[in-house]
Design an enzyme around this catalytic site. Structure first.
Site, PDB file in Angstrom:
ATOM      1  CE  LYS A 239      -3.944   1.427   2.966  1.00  0.00           C
ATOM      2  NZ  LYS A 239      -4.485   1.405   4.095  1.00  0.00           N
TER       3      LYS A 239
ATOM      4  CB  SER B 103      -8.098   2.883   3.030  1.00  0.00           C
ATOM      5  OG  SER B 103      -7.186   2.369   3.959  1.00  0.00           O
TER       6      SER B 103
ATOM      7  CB  SER C 281      -7.525  -0.013   5.645  1.00  0.00           C
ATOM      8  OG  SER C 281      -8.337   1.220   5.981  1.00  0.00           O
TER       9      SER C 281
END
Ligand SMILES: [Mg+2]
Ligand SMILES: [Zn+2]
Lengths: 103, 487, 442
Positions: free
Chosen positions: B92, B167, B191
């Site tokens: 990420k 996310s 997330s």
């Protein structure tokens, strides 16, 4: 709070504290959106917590410290330190003046 | 040929090495039947085939550079090499990396080149893994759909009109499309798990402190966790073993011994006890997801586990607690982005970020602190006690991940409450700090993946992995890939 | 003027001289004139993802300072984030301590009365700013070398009521900080920084005034006293008009010899403190605190041997001074006064004076020095006369001399006392000792 919407002055004050530049139009929007969020989370007041001690960390750890030792391998050269800055001068970072002109 | 059909074509003619598990790949790398160069090459072919549509990545490493690293990995492999040696992976974009720019999906950091690596990156580098990309996300982790990215929005590989979740939509889409064997995600309030559920993959939200947060761009410091995203529970275990452990640079990292997570997995769950919180399966939960998890419950029973209904009545207070703590901490953590030492100015924060920073600032401000932040910290204690009372009697709690399958774009963007409710099953896990394994448990009539989660005791990752692994040995949801999807 | 009295509380910041930073492993170099931004790392530059880990020595030293000042040491303590935006504060918050400081209470004795301490806490220092014109534009230049230096904040109760008391308090505190050995406490280098909070009320009034004025940029004790005097006069003039001075922050301007209002662009002060989530709380056992307390007398020994060797004092003089920080401060101030040095008064003479005389608390160091010098210059006795007296005493006490030569060291003091009596207290006592030793050794 009782879920009431925030005033425009509240929003401006919060924006100033939060250092978030907002336009008039945005502040109208934010009144609604921040207001909705605040109203929503206010539901928490219904949960009884009398006599409960706050938890700010879940690890249960205590006394985590480092010995007083310099680690040069983690330190930056001046060039590295300034590398990502848009405005530098003679090894300094540069910002707009923070002191107002005195008479 | 459009990119998705080119991907489909490519799949027919290639070996699909990246469909294999990490341990299987490691075995083949060891016996030299395959090479890291081939693996990395396949990664790039897959990305080239779909990235122009999917946008899982924000930044991809130069292919030549990655291939050179793979070649070096092939040359340096020994019998003692880690199973991750020469294995391509992505993270990420909320982890700072020296080699690739780090944006946290915000234009505020559009050009930021970190002068240091996150601990998780250093650990994986030490094992010989090869970082090939920085994946898309809601800027700063603020969102549940990756729509709050300042870069092109990640599409769900199962239906490109839908969100990949957030996310961490980028890493999840990357694993769904088998770009790489594993990715590193970050979970503050769902997330890692929400995108895993929406993309049909497996991911692990670790115990708070299990993996160092050093170099993980902070969203909400007391909730943030660093964890693996992969195809299976076993793959997550292999990665966790490489990244877990105490870090002198993170005072909140856990000195608890690192388990051999992938070891001792069995197909029988005899003696295991799973709690089934009835409040989680009431109104609000999509009927297809509900049915899928009830089937999974039966599956666990047939594997030998005891599953019992329990009451976890605090569910409705989870989101309010989370949306006080997380915005408060994020209002603090984002204070450093002033455009002086790096990055651009605060005017570039997205609306969602501005909203959260403002909400948090309000909750911490004089006169409101006790009613909001302090109250939420007290509620946190209440949640911890409730979880402990259940988890002292059970090995895990079986819960949904989301109320609905992947949403259409736009559904969450302008509705703060809908956005908040999306993580209703996830946030209390972070509030308490316990680990949770999210894994696929079926598909909707429309072909969208559905997920569930197994929530465990503090440092109970090994138990969760063995439960998940037993489930995956009896089911094949985790083997499905989105190649049959029509555009 | 006489109808008014000062009410002053002090905030004192002291930079610790640890090897490394408060929360990072950067070098802690407090020297001036070094290049900007050469001691930084992800932590003290506030880079994305960086995390603080507290320096154990800084925590121990703060506790030791608290012990030296009679504070109560917290059983449980923690760090908190204090939020405000300023370019020298890299994270948008300072890691400080809010409601659970390391030390609570304590006091410093002054000859005007006790100054109680409110609390002592530990935090990180900010970077530094320089204001200049660049391409015709007003800018501030930011240097983060100082960012992350361990900083102790000592807050007093409003117990100070005069500039003299303020000065004495500060000198004593300075002495104690140096004595504990945790900081250079150099005002000019900024490693000790003072912020008096000054207000004025009618004499006899007991309630706190409704306003206070904070004065910054004070880099000597002298200026602290001057700033306080200046503010006293300014406040009295305003109060006399029936008005109340504006609550504000002012800076001491050395050139103008005055305080000036500081118009700094700062946001409204609402610091939004909350517990620092990146640092687990601290807990100290009684045993641990006792080990730190035990380390303090060792420091006292060091201070004693320093002062003894620097000024030729004996064990007794060293001990007496170290046990009384007010006396130690007085001694160190007086011994370095130019008048004392011109008059060539020895360290032991000054030490004896300070230890033995009942000094009027209102007299200044200069006045005391003058008294000492006067006492020294009354009678000068030549070496010949001194030796004559010594010989007389030795001849009158042959047994004592024999005992001494047989190894009875204390007999020397007996002989010395007799010589002094013979001299009727006149003459340089140091010289007497030297000559007596010489004669006895012969
Ligand atoms: Mg302070
Ligand atoms: Zn540093």
């Amino acid at each position: 709070m009782k879920g009431s919407l925030l005033s425009i002055d509240d929003i401006k004050k919060i924006a100033k504290l939060a250092n978030i530049p907002i336009s008039e139009k945005q502040s109208e929007e934010l009144i609604k959106q921040v207001g909705v969020t605040v109203a929503y989370v206010s539901k928490l007041q219904e949960l009884p917590t009398d006599g409960v001690i706050e938890t700010s960390q879940v690890t249960g750890l205590e006394n985590v410290m480092r010995e007083d030792v310099v680690d040069e391998s983690r330190m930056f050269s001046q060039v590295e330190a300034l590398k990502n800055a848009t405005h530098t001068h003679n090894g300094f970072f540069v910002v707009d003046a923070v002191l107002e002109a005195s008479e | 040929m459009d990119s998705l059909s080119s991907m489909l074509y490519w799949r027919q003619v290639n070996k699909n090495l990246l469909d294999l598990s990490i341990l299987e790949l490691a075995k083949r790398l060891q016996d030299k039947s395959i090479t890291s160069v081939e693996l990395v090459d396949e990664s790039y072919e897959r990305m080239e085939a779909s990235e122009s549509v999917i946008h899982a990545a924000i930044t991809i490493r130069d292919k030549k550079e990655a291939l050179a690293l793979a070649k070096k990995a092939d040359e340096t492999r020994t019998a003692h090499s880690s199973p991750l040696h020469g294995m391509p992976y992505v993270v990420k974009d909320g982890y700072v990396t020296k080699d690739l720019r780090t944006t946290a999906a915000s234009k505020v950091l559009d050009t930021f080149m970190s002068p240091y690596n996150a601990t998780v990156i250093e650990k994986l580098e030490a094992k010989g893994a090869i970082l090939i990309g920085k994946m898309n996300m809601d800027a700063w982790g603020h969102g549940a759909s990756t729509e709050n990215t300042d870069y092109p929005v990640t599409k769900n590989p199962w239906d490109i009109t839908r969100s990949a979740g957030g996310s961490g939509g980028g890493p999840a889409a990357a694993i769904a499309l088998r770009y790489v064997p594993f990715a590193i995600g970050e979970d503050t309030g769902g997330s890692i798990r929400l995108p895993a559920a929406w993309c049909g993959i497996t991911s692990l939200k670790v115990t708070y402190g299990r993996v160092s947060r050093y170099g993980a761009i902070a969203y909400a410091s007391s909730l943030d966790t660093v964890g693996p995203t992969a195809k299976t529970a076993e793959d997550c275990a292999v990665v966790l073993e490489a990244i877990a452990g105490v870090d002198p640079k993170d005072a909140t990292s856990s000195p608890h011994a690192v388990d051999d997570y992938a070891n001792g997995m069995t197909k029988s769950l005899t003696g295991k006890r799973i709690a089934f919180p009835t409040e989680y399966y009431k109104e609000g939960l999509d009927t297809e997801i509900k049915a899928a998890i009830f089937k999974a419950r039966e599956q666990f029973v047939s594997l030998g586990a005891v599953v019992e209904d329990v009451s976890m009545p605090l569910l409705e207070f989870g989101v309010p607690v989370y949306y006080i703590l997380a915005p408060s901490e994020t209002s603090s953590n984002l204070g450093r982005y002033d455009g002086v030492r790096y990055g651009n100015g605060r005017e570039l924060f997205t609306k969602e970020t501005s909203r959260r920073v403002m909400t948090g600032t309000y909750a911490l401000s004089s006169g409101y602190y006790d009613a909001y932040y302090k109250k939420a910290q007290k509620a946190r204690t209440v949640f911890i006690k409730n979880y402990a009372s259940i988890l002292s009697k059970y090995d895990a709690i079986l819960a949904p991940v989301t109320t609905v399958p992947a949403t259409k774009f736009g559904a969450l963007l302008e509705d703060p409450v809908a956005n908040m409710m999306m993580d209703v099953y996830n946030v209390t896990v972070n509030i308490v700090g316990v680990p949770s394994l999210a894994l696929p448990c079926g598909f909707t009539k429309d072909g969208l993946p559905m997920g569930m989660q197994l929530i465990g005791n503090m440092h109970g990752e090994k138990t969760l992995i063995s439960l998940g692994s037993a489930y995956q040995s009896a089911t094949d949801w985790h083997t499905k890939t989105p190649q049959g999807v029509t555009i | 003027m006489n109808e008014y009295e000062l009410v002053i509380g002090m905030e004192i910041h002291v930079e610790l001289k640890t090897k490394s930073g408060m929360f990072c492993a950067c070098k802690n170099d407090q020297s001036l004139d070094k290049k900007p931004n050469i001691y930084t790392c992800p932590v003290c530059l506030g880079l994305p993802g960086a995390l603080p880990v507290p320096n154990k020595t800084a925590i121990d030293w703060t506790i030791m300072l608290g012990l030296a000042l009679g504070s109560e040491i917290a059983e449980v303590s923690k760090f908190d984030r204090k939020h405000y935006f300023y370019p020298d504060l890299p994270k948008g918050y300072q890691i400080s301590q809010y409601d659970m400081p390391l030390c609570v209470g304590g006091f410093v004795d002054t000859s005007f009365g006790k100054v109680r301490l409110h609390r002592i806490h530990l935090e990180e220092d900010t970077g530094t700013l320089k204001h200049t014109l660049l391409d015709g534009k007003r800018v501030s230049l930011v240097d983060f070398n100082r960012s992350g230096t361990p900083l102790v904040e000592i807050v007093t109760e409003p117990d100070i009521h005069s500039s003299e008391q303020a000065k004495e308090f500060l000198k004593t505190l300075h002495q104690i900080v140096r004595f504990v050995g945790i900081s250079d406490a150099d005002m000019e280098k900024g490693s000790m920084r003072l912020e008096p909070n000054i207000s004025v009320r009618r004499k006899g009034a007991t309630e706190m005034p409704k306003y206070k004025v904070e004065v910054k940029n004070i880099n000597s004790f002298k200026f602290a006293a001057a700033a306080i005097e200046y503010e006293f006069n300014r406040h009295v003039a305003i109060l006399e008009k029936g008005e109340i001075p504006v609550q504000e922050t002012r800076g001491w301007n050395e050139d103008k010899n005055a305080t000036v209002s500081q118009r700094v662009k700062e946001g409204a002060a609402d610091y939004r403190y909350f517990p620092e989530p990146d640092i687990p709380p601290l807990r100290f056992t009684k045993e641990y605190i006792e080990t730190l307390r035990a380390a303090l007398p060792k420091l006292a020994d060091e201070v004693k041997s320093d002062v003894m060797s620097a000024h030729g004092l004996n064990e007794y003089q060293g001990k007496m001074l170290v046990e009384n920080t007010i006396k130690l401060t007085k001694f160190q101030t007086i011994v370095s006064l130019p008048s004392i040095q011109r008059a060539n008064v020895s360290g032991p003479t000054i030490a004896n004076w300070i230890i033995n005389k009942d000094i009027d608390p209102s007299s200044s160091e200069n006045q005391i020095a003058d008294q000492i010098i006067a006492s020294q210059t009354i009678v000068v006795v030549s070496d010949d006369d001194l030796m004559k007296a010594i010989v007389e005493v030795m001849e009158a006490n042959p047994k004592a001399v024999a005992d001494f030569k047989a190894g009875k060291e204390p007999v020397k003091m007996f002989l010395f006392g007799n010589v002094i009596r013979e001299l009727k207290g006149k003459g340089d006592k140091e010289r007497v000792v030297a000559l007596l030793e010489e004669k006895l050794a012969a």
